[in-house]
Design a protein around this motif. Sequence first.
Motif, PDB file in Angstrom:
ATOM      1  N   HIS A  25       0.838  -1.209   0.000  1.00  0.00           N
ATOM      2  CA  HIS A  25       0.000   0.000   0.000  1.00  0.00           C
ATOM      3  C   HIS A  25       0.868   1.253   0.000  1.00  0.00           C
ATOM      4  O   HIS A  25       1.805   1.345   0.791  1.00  0.00           O
ATOM      5  CB  HIS A  25      -0.882   0.041   1.257  1.00  0.00           C
ATOM      6  N   LYS A 101      -1.802   4.090   8.130  1.00  0.00           N
ATOM      7  CA  LYS A 101      -2.785   3.072   7.763  1.00  0.00           C
ATOM      8  C   LYS A 101      -2.873   2.904   6.259  1.00  0.00           C
ATOM      9  O   LYS A 101      -2.642   3.845   5.511  1.00  0.00           O
ATOM     10  CB  LYS A 101      -4.181   3.503   8.233  1.00  0.00           C
ATOM     11  N   SER A 102      -3.265   1.716   5.818  1.00  0.00           N
ATOM     12  CA  SER A 102      -3.753   1.575   4.448  1.00  0.00           C
ATOM     13  C   SER A 102      -5.227   1.943   4.510  1.00  0.00           C
ATOM     14  O   SER A 102      -5.694   2.437   5.536  1.00  0.00           O
ATOM     15  CB  SER A 102      -3.580   0.141   3.959  1.00  0.00           C
ATOM     16  N   GLU A 103      -5.977   1.672   3.462  1.00  0.00           N
ATOM     17  CA  GLU A 103      -7.365   2.139   3.449  1.00  0.00           C
ATOM     18  C   GLU A 103      -8.116   1.733   4.726  1.00  0.00           C
ATOM     19  O   GLU A 103      -8.812   2.533   5.316  1.00  0.00           O
ATOM     20  CB  GLU A 103      -8.085   1.605   2.192  1.00  0.00           C
ATOM     21  N   HIS A 104      -7.927   0.480   5.139  1.00  0.00           N
ATOM     22  CA  HIS A 104      -8.740   0.038   6.277  1.00  0.00           C
ATOM     23  C   HIS A 104      -7.928  -0.668   7.368  1.00  0.00           C
ATOM     24  O   HIS A 104      -8.504  -1.281   8.252  1.00  0.00           O
ATOM     25  CB  HIS A 104      -9.853  -0.904   5.801  1.00  0.00           C
ATOM     26  N   GLN A 291      -6.192  11.756  -2.583  1.00  0.00           N
ATOM     27  CA  GLN A 291      -6.179  10.329  -2.925  1.00  0.00           C
ATOM     28  C   GLN A 291      -5.431  10.067  -4.236  1.00  0.00           C
ATOM     29  O   GLN A 291      -4.826   9.027  -4.407  1.00  0.00           O
ATOM     30  CB  GLN A 291      -7.605   9.810  -3.024  1.00  0.00           C
ATOM     31  N   TYR A 294      -1.817   8.993  -4.043  1.00  0.00           N
ATOM     32  CA  TYR A 294      -1.493   7.741  -3.344  1.00  0.00           C
ATOM     33  C   TYR A 294      -2.080   6.550  -4.088  1.00  0.00           C
ATOM     34  O   TYR A 294      -2.818   5.757  -3.527  1.00  0.00           O
ATOM     35  CB  TYR A 294      -2.024   7.787  -1.907  1.00  0.00           C
ATOM     36  N   THR A 295      -1.783   6.473  -5.384  1.00  0.00           N
ATOM     37  CA  THR A 295      -2.471   5.478  -6.213  1.00  0.00           C
ATOM     38  C   THR A 295      -1.529   4.381  -6.688  1.00  0.00           C
ATOM     39  O   THR A 295      -1.829   3.697  -7.655  1.00  0.00           O
ATOM     40  CB  THR A 295      -3.092   6.176  -7.442  1.00  0.00           C
ATOM     41  N   SER A 298      -3.206   0.852  -7.117  1.00  0.00           N
ATOM     42  CA  SER A 298      -4.130   0.657  -8.245  1.00  0.00           C
ATOM     43  C   SER A 298      -3.389   0.759  -9.580  1.00  0.00           C
ATOM     44  O   SER A 298      -3.702   0.047 -10.524  1.00  0.00           O
ATOM     45  CB  SER A 298      -5.303   1.628  -8.169  1.00  0.00           C
TER      46      SER A 298
ATOM     47  N   ASP B 278     -15.320   6.120   4.062  1.00  0.00           N
ATOM     48  CA  ASP B 278     -14.726   6.845   2.934  1.00  0.00           C
ATOM     49  C   ASP B 278     -15.019   8.344   2.966  1.00  0.00           C
ATOM     50  O   ASP B 278     -14.970   9.011   1.929  1.00  0.00           O
ATOM     51  CB  ASP B 278     -15.287   6.282   1.615  1.00  0.00           C
ATOM     52  N   GLN B 281     -12.726  10.836   1.056  1.00  0.00           N
ATOM     53  CA  GLN B 281     -12.797  10.661  -0.391  1.00  0.00           C
ATOM     54  C   GLN B 281     -14.112  11.171  -0.952  1.00  0.00           C
ATOM     55  O   GLN B 281     -14.146  11.736  -2.045  1.00  0.00           O
ATOM     56  CB  GLN B 281     -12.597   9.194  -0.760  1.00  0.00           C
TER      57      GLN B 281
END
Lengths: 334, 334
Positions: A25, A101-104, A291, A294-295, A298, B278, B281
């Motif tokens: 991540h 953190k990562s997304e979650h 956001q 920080y891609t 993806s 979220d 975002q």
Amino acid sequence: MTLRNNFHKKCFNKGDIRPFVVEGHQVGLIKSDVLKQLVKYPEVFCIRDCEQTKQGLVELNPAFRDYNERTEQLEKVLRDLRSNGLFPALQGWRDEYFEVKSEHRALLKMERAATPLFGVRKYGVDINGYVRHPTQGLCIWLQQRSNTKETWPGKWDNMVGGGLSVGFGIKETAIKEAAEEASIPKDLVKNLVSAGCVSFYFESRQGLFPNTEYVFDLELPLDFIPHNADGEVQAFELLPAKECVERLFTPDFKTTSAPVVIDFLIRHGHITADDVVDFTQIVELLHVPLQSLYTYKSRMEHAQKQNKKILCSEDKNCNCAKPLENGGIKSRHN
Amino acid sequence: MTLRNNFHKKCFNKGDIRPFVVEGHQVGLIKSDVLKQLVKYPEVFCIRDCEQTKQGLVELNPAFRDYNERTEQLEKVLRDLRSNGLFPALQGWRDEYFEVKSEHRALLKMERAATPLFGVRKYGVDINGYVRHPTQGLCIWLQQRSNTKETWPGKWDNMVGGGLSVGFGIKETAIKEAAEEASIPKDLVKNLVSAGCVSFYFESRQGLFPNTEYVFDLELPLDFIPHNADGEVQAFELLPAKECVERLFTPDFKTTSAPVVIDFLIRHGHITADDVVDFTQIVELLHVPLQSLYTYKSRMEHAQKQNKKILCSEDKNCNCAKPLENGGIKSRHN
């Protein structure tokens, strides 16, 4: 408006900045001055080009097993860098952790003072304390930061503000800071209204500030006067909205707090689209899509799919099962 | 949230979209289906690659002398395309103009129904009409659009909304629409509060919708009931905030109005960062930096500078005075 120009330029000037990746991540952004130091710790940082995207990146050694090992290994480097005295940011060492953190999922915790060096997204809370004055209209409480604060000493700032720390909720942090910074009693703080967030990207000698501030509005009675309880504030002042706008654009105002006040003035009808030519752009710049910085994950997955397609079309017997991204890290560490 | 996924995907999927340039300013975005038709009018559109950026673009013939000539020439094409029946968007022809501007100057006016084909940034106003109900808390007035409307017939929508038209100010438009759509009297509409704007990017069969909505909040007394005056609304309904959130995510709600309601609920503390994972975002996606889609001019100027530098280093006698971008258009039109 100077704000627009400042933020616009800084937001889109990514230059030679590499993603900082932990467990696949992207959690940060590394500038070349920091990169130059991190190469000295090859057992902690793997600096390489991603096989899929061909982009340079800095990865925390994926061999570290868990949250604690990642935290400890990184901290050793930070203490070493601090003792070398190369980065002014680390001279403000606070012994206070910020959770990365990562997304979650929580990945590690990092000394707060070091976060700008790693371009970690930071989150804070801010309270716009205001009064509906019978003759002066909307008035806003500002604080003047103590002269002894490590960051922005003596500058004017929002009535209450603070960073989010490990283990505290967002509203919970706002309530805690309201008590510490401005002695706001429980019966008043219960009127806090969550009002969204502002996101901006700021670069300075201290590092990178991809910050999001969660904003709260608090209407206060005319006779309430905030007073500081933790020694971090030297004065409070109540300003009519118009005077507040003027102060905002002086060098006496903390740059990174200005977006919060501008957002407040826009939401409450004191900066309007009929009055300000660049209104739409200013609103967009108060909500920079951080956001999009920080891609890595993806983009990597996308490149992986593309590469698979190419491989498949080259090799008709390909079963598409073999993993294409294994990090290529072992060879550097063995 | 579906909103996040929808807007996120559509916002960053620029594909084969070309800048539409008028007098050196990018005012729109042209998709390939529209491009295919525009090539048939070489006396009106110059379709070429920019010499500086090497990027494909569509330029309105720079030989047109002024606002009126540009307007007339474009309109001829639009009427022709309409009679060919190729674009559903043009079947909603309204005989209503939208003014196409550069940053500070009006360049031409265009039939409103055609703007999605040219990806012109559109601006509208929306009023969030609300009530502080003694038992149900914050309640929001919604309108149901008339079944005979050309766009989004029968869908639920904000209490009041409308596009900005030539010659009307932003607040002025809001007041006008408040009277026409919901019969809001002067003594109530004086409480309108400008509350910012939302920007989003949306793609459909009708074309491109890079829209900015200026939002106003209007607190209404409990006993006020809106009623329609212009036949464009078939019903009004007052919904508690929670039920409003639910309706928002049904197919019965006008997709392009949902961001305005979400922004309202966020600003008033009914969607909070502690409740929604979220959150940050979503707030960023309510404020997509549309300006970044219309940067042809600055990219061209940047490329021009770069090319000058290269030329200068190649030719030591260069005095850097000769213009490098003269459009290269004459050769196509002579």
